[in-house]
Design a protein around this motif. Structure first.
Motif, PDB file in Angstrom:
ATOM      1  N   PHE A 198       0.840  -1.193   0.000  1.00 51.74           N
ATOM      2  CA  PHE A 198       0.000   0.000   0.000  1.00 51.74           C
ATOM      3  C   PHE A 198       0.880   1.250   0.000  1.00 51.74           C
ATOM      4  CE2 PHE A 198      -4.338  -1.327   0.756  1.00 51.74           C
ATOM      5  CZ  PHE A 198      -4.250  -2.533   1.426  1.00 51.74           C
ATOM      6  N   VAL A 199       0.453   2.246  -0.727  1.00 52.20           N
ATOM      7  CA  VAL A 199       0.964   3.598  -0.528  1.00 52.20           C
ATOM      8  C   VAL A 199      -0.227   4.410  -0.032  1.00 52.20           C
ATOM      9  CG1 VAL A 199       1.995   5.640  -1.538  1.00 52.20           C
ATOM     10  CG2 VAL A 199       2.678   3.369  -2.348  1.00 52.20           C
ATOM     11  N   LYS A 200      -0.130   4.842   1.188  1.00 51.98           N
ATOM     12  CA  LYS A 200      -1.274   5.426   1.887  1.00 51.98           C
ATOM     13  C   LYS A 200      -2.430   4.436   1.798  1.00 51.98           C
ATOM     14  CE  LYS A 200       0.409  10.128   1.341  1.00 51.98           C
ATOM     15  NZ  LYS A 200       0.154  11.515   0.873  1.00 51.98           N
ATOM     16  N   GLU A 201      -3.572   4.855   1.268  1.00 51.73           N
ATOM     17  CA  GLU A 201      -4.716   3.933   1.245  1.00 51.73           C
ATOM     18  C   GLU A 201      -4.825   3.161  -0.060  1.00 51.73           C
ATOM     19  OE1 GLU A 201      -4.862   7.150   1.459  1.00 51.73           O
ATOM     20  OE2 GLU A 201      -6.086   7.925  -0.186  1.00 51.73           O
ATOM     21  N   SER A 202      -3.917   3.419  -0.996  1.00 54.19           N
ATOM     22  CA  SER A 202      -4.023   2.796  -2.321  1.00 54.19           C
ATOM     23  C   SER A 202      -3.140   1.560  -2.442  1.00 54.19           C
ATOM     24  CB  SER A 202      -3.616   3.800  -3.394  1.00 54.19           C
ATOM     25  OG  SER A 202      -4.441   4.936  -3.367  1.00 54.19           O
ATOM     26  N   LYS A 203      -3.658   0.556  -3.131  1.00 51.27           N
ATOM     27  CA  LYS A 203      -2.872  -0.638  -3.411  1.00 51.27           C
ATOM     28  C   LYS A 203      -1.926  -0.350  -4.566  1.00 51.27           C
ATOM     29  CE  LYS A 203      -6.462  -3.739  -1.774  1.00 51.27           C
ATOM     30  NZ  LYS A 203      -7.503  -4.722  -2.125  1.00 51.27           N
ATOM     31  N   GLN A 204      -0.642  -0.348  -4.270  1.00 50.16           N
ATOM     32  CA  GLN A 204       0.368  -0.071  -5.281  1.00 50.16           C
ATOM     33  C   GLN A 204       0.716  -1.318  -6.080  1.00 50.16           C
ATOM     34  OE1 GLN A 204       1.660   2.897  -5.881  1.00 50.16           O
ATOM     35  NE2 GLN A 204       3.285   2.366  -7.305  1.00 50.16           N
ATOM     36  N   ASP A 205       0.748  -2.440  -5.369  1.00 51.20           N
ATOM     37  CA  ASP A 205       1.164  -3.700  -6.000  1.00 51.20           C
ATOM     38  C   ASP A 205       0.538  -4.833  -5.204  1.00 51.20           C
ATOM     39  OD1 ASP A 205       4.454  -5.203  -6.746  1.00 51.20           O
ATOM     40  OD2 ASP A 205       2.417  -5.968  -6.998  1.00 51.20           O
ATOM     41  N   GLU A 206      -0.322  -5.586  -5.844  1.00 47.97           N
ATOM     42  CA  GLU A 206      -0.911  -6.730  -5.157  1.00 47.97           C
ATOM     43  C   GLU A 206      -0.633  -8.021  -5.908  1.00 47.97           C
ATOM     44  OE1 GLU A 206      -5.310  -5.072  -6.480  1.00 47.97           O
ATOM     45  OE2 GLU A 206      -5.180  -6.499  -4.838  1.00 47.97           O
ATOM     46  N   SER A 207       0.486  -8.043  -6.575  1.00 47.49           N
ATOM     47  CA  SER A 207       0.824  -9.180  -7.427  1.00 47.49           C
ATOM     48  C   SER A 207       1.087 -10.463  -6.651  1.00 47.49           C
ATOM     49  CB  SER A 207       2.051  -8.839  -8.278  1.00 47.49           C
ATOM     50  OG  SER A 207       3.164  -8.553  -7.450  1.00 47.49           O
ATOM     51  N   GLY A 208       1.361 -10.339  -5.362  1.00 45.15           N
ATOM     52  CA  GLY A 208       1.670 -11.528  -4.585  1.00 45.15           C
ATOM     53  C   GLY A 208       0.478 -12.156  -3.881  1.00 45.15           C
ATOM     54  N   MET A 209      -0.687 -11.538  -3.975  1.00 44.41           N
ATOM     55  CA  MET A 209      -1.871 -12.092  -3.317  1.00 44.41           C
ATOM     56  C   MET A 209      -2.214 -13.435  -3.963  1.00 44.41           C
ATOM     57  SD  MET A 209      -2.886 -10.096  -0.895  1.00 44.41           S
ATOM     58  CE  MET A 209      -4.588  -9.632  -0.604  1.00 44.41           C
TER      59      MET A 209
END
Lengths: 113, 114
Positions: free
Chosen positions: A49-60
């Motif tokens: 996350f950067v602040k409240e935004s998902k910057q990278d969720e590639s590992g989920m």
């Protein structure tokens, strides 16, 4: 200054149940990361996350995992429904700036029976 | 894809002896390199990091590591091990071009014998 805190420290649930993990980053750190270590394997990145935004969720790993960071402060990671293979240690980390040193919390040890 | 190899799963060292933990990485760009330690019941603590400059970096608790680009290595060393150093040690790599993720090795468990 308080470090990264995580709650709970341990959780034991049955397959099919829901669990929510919480992470409080170091105050003022805009960047928050989730990692997971499954037994016997490497610590692996889940999302950023950067602040409240998902910057990278590639590992989920799949759509049973939902991470949120409302207001850009603490974050939650929900697993619903939990499966046996979700057992492991979930680490949270935070950093002040992008690309800066990540400081880790103590982890939440999740056991799914 | 980037990867980190820690070839030793377990190492046993006598108290007072020197220690070297090996780490090799595979990364196409300039890496940022880290060593973290996890003591029993604790979280991951940063021991040291290499971003640029002097290839021999000093960390906390008397640890040091040397970046060798030609060997793609970042081995961790300590001249004299204390019983309290018994823990699991993780090497990690991130991108110097800006990274959001760290790639970790599998860890090396250090046991210290009396």
């Amino acid at each position: 200054e308080a470090g990264v805190t995580q709650f709970p420290s341990h959780s034991v649930i049955e397959k099919g149940q829901t669990v929510t993990l919480r992470c409080d980053p170091i105050s003022g750190h805009d960047n928050l990361y989730w990692y997971r270590r499954v037994m016997g394997k490497e610590i692996k990145f889940l999302l950023h996350f950067v602040k409240e935004s998902k910057q990278d969720e590639s590992g989920m790993p799949n759509n049973r995992f939902l991470a949120e960071r409302t207001g850009g402060t603490y974050s939650t990671l929900k697993v619903q429904p939990a499966e046996l293979e979700d057992s492991g240690v979930y680490f949270c980390a935070s950093s002040q700036g992008y690309g800066e040193t990540q400081y880790f919390g103590p982890g939440t040890r999740l056991l799914v029976l | 894809a980037q990867s980190v190899t820690q070839p030793d799963i377990h190492i046993t060292v006598s108290e007072g002896a020197s220690l070297e933990l090996r780490c090799n990485y595979s990364y196409g760009a300039t890496p940022y390199l880290f060593w973290y330690v996890q003591s029993p019941g604790q979280g991951l603590q940063l021991l040291l990091k290499y971003f640029s400059g002097d290839t021999l970096v000093q960390g906390i608790k008397g640890f040091e590591a040397e970046f060798k680009r030609s060997q793609s290595s970042f081995n961790l060393r300590k001249p004299s091990v204390h019983w309290s150093d018994a823990a699991e040690y993780f090497c990690a790599v991130g991108s110097a071009e800006g990274y959001s993720t760290l790639t970790f090795g599998k860890g090396t468990m250090l046991l210290v014998s009396p």
